[in-house]
Design a protein around this motif. Structure first.
Motif, PDB file in Angstrom:
ATOM      1  N   PRO A 198       0.790  -1.242   0.000  1.00 32.66           N
ATOM      2  CA  PRO A 198       0.000   0.000   0.000  1.00 32.66           C
ATOM      3  C   PRO A 198       0.815   1.283   0.000  1.00 32.66           C
ATOM      4  N   VAL A 227       1.799   2.499  -3.535  1.00 29.81           N
ATOM      5  CA  VAL A 227       0.564   2.779  -4.264  1.00 29.81           C
ATOM      6  C   VAL A 227      -0.027   4.103  -3.808  1.00 29.81           C
ATOM      7  N   LEU A 228      -0.130   4.299  -2.497  1.00 28.63           N
ATOM      8  CA  LEU A 228      -0.687   5.550  -1.971  1.00 28.63           C
ATOM      9  C   LEU A 228       0.139   6.751  -2.408  1.00 28.63           C
ATOM     10  N   CYS A 241      -0.200   7.395  -6.250  1.00 26.27           N
ATOM     11  CA  CYS A 241      -1.553   7.889  -6.522  1.00 26.27           C
ATOM     12  C   CYS A 241      -1.682   9.360  -6.124  1.00 26.27           C
ATOM     13  N   ALA A 246      -7.538   7.733  -4.207  1.00 26.67           N
ATOM     14  CA  ALA A 246      -7.083   6.567  -3.445  1.00 26.67           C
ATOM     15  C   ALA A 246      -8.108   5.440  -3.477  1.00 26.67           C
ATOM     16  N   ASP A 298      -9.615   4.296  -5.855  1.00 26.27           N
ATOM     17  CA  ASP A 298      -9.504   3.509  -7.086  1.00 26.27           C
ATOM     18  C   ASP A 298      -8.330   2.540  -7.041  1.00 26.27           C
ATOM     19  N   ARG A 299      -7.587   2.500  -5.922  1.00 29.60           N
ATOM     20  CA  ARG A 299      -6.330   1.764  -5.927  1.00 29.60           C
ATOM     21  C   ARG A 299      -6.503   0.249  -6.045  1.00 29.60           C
ATOM     22  N   GLU A 300      -7.627  -0.313  -5.564  1.00 31.83           N
ATOM     23  CA  GLU A 300      -7.810  -1.757  -5.703  1.00 31.83           C
ATOM     24  C   GLU A 300      -8.015  -2.146  -7.159  1.00 31.83           C
ATOM     25  N   PHE A 355      -6.907  -0.395  -9.672  1.00 29.86           N
ATOM     26  CA  PHE A 355      -5.586  -0.166 -10.252  1.00 29.86           C
ATOM     27  C   PHE A 355      -4.650  -1.328  -9.947  1.00 29.86           C
ATOM     28  N   ARG A 356      -4.765  -1.895  -8.745  1.00 27.97           N
ATOM     29  CA  ARG A 356      -3.912  -3.026  -8.365  1.00 27.97           C
ATOM     30  C   ARG A 356      -4.144  -4.223  -9.290  1.00 27.97           C
ATOM     31  N   LEU A 409       2.024   4.861 -13.141  1.00 29.11           N
ATOM     32  CA  LEU A 409       1.232   4.124 -12.163  1.00 29.11           C
ATOM     33  C   LEU A 409       1.776   2.713 -11.981  1.00 29.11           C
ATOM     34  N   HIS A 427       5.203   1.811  -8.640  1.00 29.18           N
ATOM     35  CA  HIS A 427       4.950   1.098  -7.384  1.00 29.18           C
ATOM     36  C   HIS A 427       5.447  -0.341  -7.392  1.00 29.18           C
TER      37      HIS A 427
END
Length: 301
Positions: free
Chosen positions: A45, A48-49, A52, A59, A61-63, A65-66, A131, A135
């Motif tokens: 995380p 990613v945080l 982003c 934030a 949308d990060r899942e 994006f993952r 992106l 990360h």
């Protein structure tokens, strides 16, 4: 286009925010029962945080994006990889269009403002690449740092010495993972733009060249006892490239890694793997390798 946004000065300005995000993640980690998964709680995380926030990606949308990022880095399914990056690119295209109408204080908005002649899709492709690249490699580097320090407790106890954290970060960057997903480094693929002579051998224009970055980082002429994990000053590794072809995200990666190690040695008297290396599940199908989980135990200071 990207270098000004990722300058060492700008990344240093991000340090307090990285520290704040990291402390929140560590606060959540210590609330868990031991052993806890450091990869899921911190290593994944945090980068990613940070990326982003830099790019202006929400934030929440990060899942999503993952999942796209993991699909992009898939090695054994070309179609899945292409779909992953296409989704990332499409998402960034929508974000660029929004930022064009309502700019904010983020990298995407600045790219739009500083490059008015650039096509939206060009900026979207840059954003998608950032992106992904911003990360994945840092996640693996943070995990690698924990593994290497667990295997070398003398280096853990030495982190409190002046300059030790920064030097340890460089050695983490140089050193290969103790649980490398693949048997060897396949090399960084490049193509010769012209005939090049190296040590009496001519590489014809158009030929594929595999640059052995990992092998270079273990060159005995540059790194005495290269298999050892120890602080080296200077440490002229090539993990970020060299010269003009230098990773634009290097200052950010260094900030994240130094803040992570500094926080760990400050908050914990002991910290390390809760299982043997052989028990770790490897991400063998992912471009950057790494581990699926990283169980750790700790003693708070």
């Amino acid at each position: 286009m990207l270098a000004p946004a990722f300058s060492a000065k700008n990344m240093e300005a991000m340090r307090p925010r990285v520290r704040h995000l990291l402390n929140d993640l560590l606060d959540d980690l210590v609330k868990q029962d031991q052993p806890a998964d450091f990869h899921e709680a911190v290593s994944f995380p945090l980068p990613v945080l940070v990326i982003c926030e830099l790019l202006g990606v929400p934030a929440e949308d990060r899942e999503e994006f993952r999942s796209w990022s993991e699909a992009t880095s898939t090695l054994n399914d070309e179609q899945k990889s292409m779909r992953g990056f296409t989704n990332l690119w499409a998402y960034m295209g929508e974000l660029v269009a929004k930022k064009k109408k309502n700019p904010a204080d983020d990298v995407i908005s600045r790219l739009i403002g500083q490059n008015p002649d650039a096509r939206e899709q060009e900026i979207a492709q840059l954003g998608a690449g950032l992106l992904f690249a911003g990360h994945e490699t840092t996640v693996s580097a943070i995990d690698r740092a924990v593994m290497l320090l667990s295997l070398n407790p003398d280096q853990w106890h030495a982190l409190e010495r002046p300059g030790a954290v920064a030097a340890t970060v460089e050695e983490v960057l140089r050193h290969r993972s103790p649980v490398s997903a693949r048997s060897g480094d396949s090399g960084l693929p490049r193509y010769a733009m012209a005939d090049i002579e190296v040590e009496g051998t001519v590489i014809p224009a158009g030929d594929l060249v595999l640059l052995g970055i990992e092998q270079a980082n273990r060159d005995e002429d540059r790194f005495p006892d290269p298999a050892a994990f120890t602080r080296r000053v200077p440490n002229p590794h090539l993990s970020f490239g060299h010269g003009f072809r230098f990773c634009v995200g290097a200052p950010l990666a260094r900030v994240e890694l130094t803040e992570t190690l500094a926080a760990l040695v400050t908050r914990f008297t002991t910290f390390g793997l809760a299982v043997d290396l052989a028990a770790l599940s490897r991400r063998t199908e992912q471009l950057v390798g790494g581990v699926v989980q990283l169980p750790v135990r700790w003693t708070e200071a």
